[in-house]
Design an enzyme around this catalytic site. Structure first.
Site, PDB file in Angstrom:
ATOM      1  N   CYS A   1      52.236  38.365 -24.267  1.00  0.00           N
ATOM      2  CA  CYS A   1      51.644  39.611 -24.767  1.00  0.00           C
ATOM      3  C   CYS A   1      51.678  40.747 -23.738  1.00  0.00           C
ATOM      4  O   CYS A   1      51.538  41.912 -24.093  1.00  0.00           O
ATOM      5  CB  CYS A   1      50.218  39.379 -25.238  1.00  0.00           C
ATOM      6  SG  CYS A   1      49.170  38.645 -24.011  1.00  0.00           S
TER       7      CYS A   1
ATOM      8  N   ARG B   1      43.878  49.354 -32.389  1.00  0.00           N
ATOM      9  CA  ARG B   1      45.065  49.240 -31.526  1.00  0.00           C
ATOM     10  C   ARG B   1      46.225  50.119 -32.005  1.00  0.00           C
ATOM     11  O   ARG B   1      47.260  50.181 -31.357  1.00  0.00           O
ATOM     12  CB  ARG B   1      45.501  47.775 -31.440  1.00  0.00           C
ATOM     13  CG  ARG B   1      44.430  46.873 -30.819  1.00  0.00           C
ATOM     14  CD  ARG B   1      45.004  45.567 -30.324  1.00  0.00           C
ATOM     15  NE  ARG B   1      46.078  45.799 -29.376  1.00  0.00           N
ATOM     16  CZ  ARG B   1      46.926  44.875 -28.970  1.00  0.00           C
ATOM     17  NH1 ARG B   1      46.817  43.652 -29.425  1.00  0.00           N
ATOM     18  NH2 ARG B   1      47.886  45.155 -28.108  1.00  0.00           N
TER      19      ARG B   1
ATOM     20  N   ASP C   1      42.994  47.582 -25.191  1.00  0.00           N
ATOM     21  CA  ASP C   1      43.947  46.470 -25.290  1.00  0.00           C
ATOM     22  C   ASP C   1      45.385  46.882 -24.957  1.00  0.00           C
ATOM     23  O   ASP C   1      46.319  46.117 -25.213  1.00  0.00           O
ATOM     24  CB  ASP C   1      43.928  45.909 -26.728  1.00  0.00           C
ATOM     25  CG  ASP C   1      42.673  45.101 -27.011  1.00  0.00           C
ATOM     26  OD1 ASP C   1      42.581  43.984 -26.488  1.00  0.00           O
ATOM     27  OD2 ASP C   1      41.783  45.598 -27.729  1.00  0.00           O
TER      28      ASP C   1
ATOM     29  N   ASP D   1      52.460  43.347 -28.738  1.00  0.00           N
ATOM     30  CA  ASP D   1      52.059  43.533 -30.137  1.00  0.00           C
ATOM     31  C   ASP D   1      52.576  44.831 -30.742  1.00  0.00           C
ATOM     32  O   ASP D   1      52.489  45.014 -31.962  1.00  0.00           O
ATOM     33  CB  ASP D   1      50.522  43.468 -30.236  1.00  0.00           C
ATOM     34  CG  ASP D   1      50.030  42.077 -29.877  1.00  0.00           C
ATOM     35  OD1 ASP D   1      50.683  41.101 -30.283  1.00  0.00           O
ATOM     36  OD2 ASP D   1      49.015  41.965 -29.167  1.00  0.00           O
TER      37      ASP D   1
ATOM     38  N   HIS E   1      47.704  34.478 -32.996  1.00  0.00           N
ATOM     39  CA  HIS E   1      49.114  34.818 -33.207  1.00  0.00           C
ATOM     40  C   HIS E   1      49.975  33.562 -33.147  1.00  0.00           C
ATOM     41  O   HIS E   1      49.631  32.601 -32.450  1.00  0.00           O
ATOM     42  CB  HIS E   1      49.607  35.754 -32.084  1.00  0.00           C
ATOM     43  CG  HIS E   1      49.000  37.109 -32.094  1.00  0.00           C
ATOM     44  ND1 HIS E   1      48.376  37.663 -30.988  1.00  0.00           N
ATOM     45  CD2 HIS E   1      48.929  38.052 -33.064  1.00  0.00           C
ATOM     46  CE1 HIS E   1      47.943  38.875 -31.283  1.00  0.00           C
ATOM     47  NE2 HIS E   1      48.265  39.141 -32.535  1.00  0.00           N
TER      48      HIS E   1
END
Ligand code: CIR
Length: 252
Positions: A244, A84, A59, A65, A159
């Site tokens: 993102c 992550r 990711d 993030d 989110h």
């Protein structure tokens, strides 16, 4: 303005997703779409700070993030998904090399940058499954000059910025039926059936938007911004969208 972006790893096919997509992620298409996203940023006058992909972190291209940046301060997050957490190191280094003051967040705090939306002197924070109270307290400590406003999210929303994103000034682009528009001083509301497009990247008079959402395109034009539509089919399979894929620096 500058933006941190991170390349799509070969392991991207294993990126997290709440519901497995009907079709697999096509890596070539994902990379081509990431290139178009970067080109759109360049067209908006943004200088790119490129971080190489990390194969151990499927990711990793979802850089938003991993840090919350305001002015010359960057708060490195502790992402809500344990797989992550290792993404943050390379981003912290890139931000430090870019001249920012880099601060950390420690256990038990967890936060995904996709839950943080700054509008003027306020940071709205989504109380998602990824972001907890300890992290919200840390945000308040690192950015004492800003109002920190926690927001409950509708069920199953990953989110905050999946349903609302900044449009510049005090404006936000908000998907109808998701959050109370009265929470925002100047909401630009798009129809519920175009909710995915509520996540756009606004840069000055430009906005990078997901292609295929005509009513949102119209709303963006009406708000006086030039839309830059980009394809999103592959990031969408991994629950990603547009904000993102970058961390914007030097935002006023
Ligand atoms: C995840 O589940 O963490 C990634 N597959 C998608 C993250 C998207 N991030 C964002 O919208 N801020």
């Amino acid at each position: 303005m500058r933006a941190v972006v991170r390349a799509v790893p070969t392991s991207f096919a294993n990126a997290l997703c709440a519901n497995p997509p009907p079709e697999p992620i096509y890596l070539g298409a994902a990379r081509a779409q990431h290139t178009l996203y970067c080109t759109a940023l360049l067209e908006c006058g943004v200088k790119l700070i490129r971080v190489p992909a990390d194969e151990d972190h499927p990711d990793c291209c979802f850089v938003e993030d991993t840090a919350v940046v305001v002015g010359n301060r960057a708060l490195i997050t502790r992402p809500g998904a344990p797989t992550r957490r290792g993404e943050v190191r390379a981003i912290a280094i890139a931000l430090e090399h870019s001249g920012l003051d880099v601060l950390q967040m420690t256990e038990p705090a967890t936060l995904d940058g996709g839950d943080c939306m700054r509008v003027g002197k306020t940071i709205f924070v989504g109380k998602s499954a990824r972001t907890n109270a300890a992290a919200i307290a840390r945000l308040a400590e690192v950015f004492p000059e800003l109002w920190i406003v926690p927001i409950d999210l509708p069920p199953h929303v990953l989110h905050l910025k999946c349903v609302v994103s900044p449009l510049g000034g005090d404006r936000v682009l908000l998907a109808d039926g998701t959050l109370d528009p009265k929470r925002f001083s100047h909401p630009v509301i798009i129809p519920a059936e175009e909710t995915y497009a509520a996540n756009c990247v606004s840069v000055g008079d430009h906005a990078i938007v997901a292609d295929g959402f005509p009513r949102t395109l119209e709303a963006i034009r009406k708000a006086g911004l030039s839309p830059h539509p980009v394809p999103t089919s592959e990031v969408r399979k991994a629950d990603g969208s547009l904000t993102c894929q970058s961390i914007l620096l030097d935002v006023g």
